[in-house]
Write an enzyme that holds these catalytic residues in place. Structure first.
Site, PDB file in Angstrom:
ATOM      1  CB  CYS A  36      46.656 -25.958  44.347  1.00 62.33           C
ATOM      2  SG  CYS A  36      47.711 -27.162  45.551  1.00 62.33           S
TER       3      CYS A  36
ATOM      4  CB  CYS B 164      53.467 -31.231  43.298  1.00 61.84           C
ATOM      5  SG  CYS B 164      52.629 -30.042  42.487  1.00 61.84           S
TER       6      CYS B 164
END
Length: 268
Positions: free
Chosen positions: A205, A68
């Protein structure tokens, strides 16, 4: 009752709970917006033999992700601030992830991380969603991402269309994150992302911003050192740096703001 110490960190609109213990089964409970702390993901930090720290990423639905981008930036800020008064605060560190070793640089509230080189690039994949033909692009920037270039991005139904693409049979069995990107100018994109595991649109993101910027560059004629600004749904701008040589992308860096929101104890 068990008390678990936690820190909540936000990186450009993505929020994470950081815990230095092995509690993966609590991800859904901790990330719950109503009955938990509330977060897009849970970051479990462990000792590493290869880096300064090992980061495991658990999505809000309890599934584990390989990597991530904004989570790695949150971890870097947390680990840099963790040092004691007798130690110089670490401005450069490494983070072990399932996608590889991530290098990080921390300057006050700005965190820059080096991502693994992208792979598995596919362009203009013909897909049909709701009877409409789409040209999708795919690339893996640590986790799988699909990129759709659009006009009028604010009118896109990201949760519903994103969900259909995320579960499309073409991307099975792993599924994909879905990014809708609109060109603002030659160096700027606006990106909205449906995140796998969160199963909804998020305010930002990191790996999706990088994926969108890289695919945008691959489909242009410009080579050399690039910097693409990515405006997120949370209104913050992430910066993506990389080197492009024909169809080869390397030296990918992601930069943006991060901050520690609060610390406390979670009761189990």
């Amino acid at each position: 009752m068990t008390k678990i110490a936690f820190t909540k960190v936000v990186a450009s609109g993505n929020d994470f709970v950081i815990i230095e213990n092995n509690y993966p089964l609590l991800a859904r409970q901790i990330c719950g917006r109503k009955f938990g702390i509330g977060a897009d993901g849970l970051l479990l930090l462990e000792k590493s033999k290869k880096a300064d720290v090992r980061m495991r990423v658990f999505n809000a639905d309890g599934s584990e992700a390989e990597m991530c981008g904004n989570g790695a930036r949150a971890t870097a800020l947390y680990w840099a601030r963790k040092s004691t008064k007798t130690q110089a605060r670490k401005k450069q560190l490494t983070i072990e992830t399932k996608a590889g070793i991530i290098e990080a640089r921390v300057t006050k509230d700005t965190v820059k991380i080096k991502l693994t080189d992208p792979k598995e690039y596919q362009k203009k994949i013909p897909l049909v969603i709701r009877g409409r033909k789409l040209k999708a692009n795919f690339i893996n920037t640590g986790v799988p991402h699909t990129i759709i270039f659009v006009q009028g991005i604010e009118q896109i139904d990201v949760p519903d269309i994103g969900r259909e693409l995320r579960y499309h049979k073409y991307f099975s069995p792993a599924g994909t994150n879905v990014n809708f990107a609109e060109m603002i100018n030659n160096n700027t994109l606006k990106v909205r992302t449906y995140e796998r595991g969160v199963e909804n649109e998020t305010l930002a993101c990191g790996t999706g911003s990088a994926a969108s910027a890289i695919v945008f560059s691959l489909q242009s004629q410009v080579s050399g050192q690039r910097k693409i600004n990515v405006i997120t749904q949370g209104k913050e701008t992430l910066k993506v740096y990389f080197k492009k040589d024909a169809d080869s992308i390397s030296d990918v860096w992601l930069e943006g703001k991060a901050k520690i929101v609060c610390k406390g104890e979670f009761y189990v």
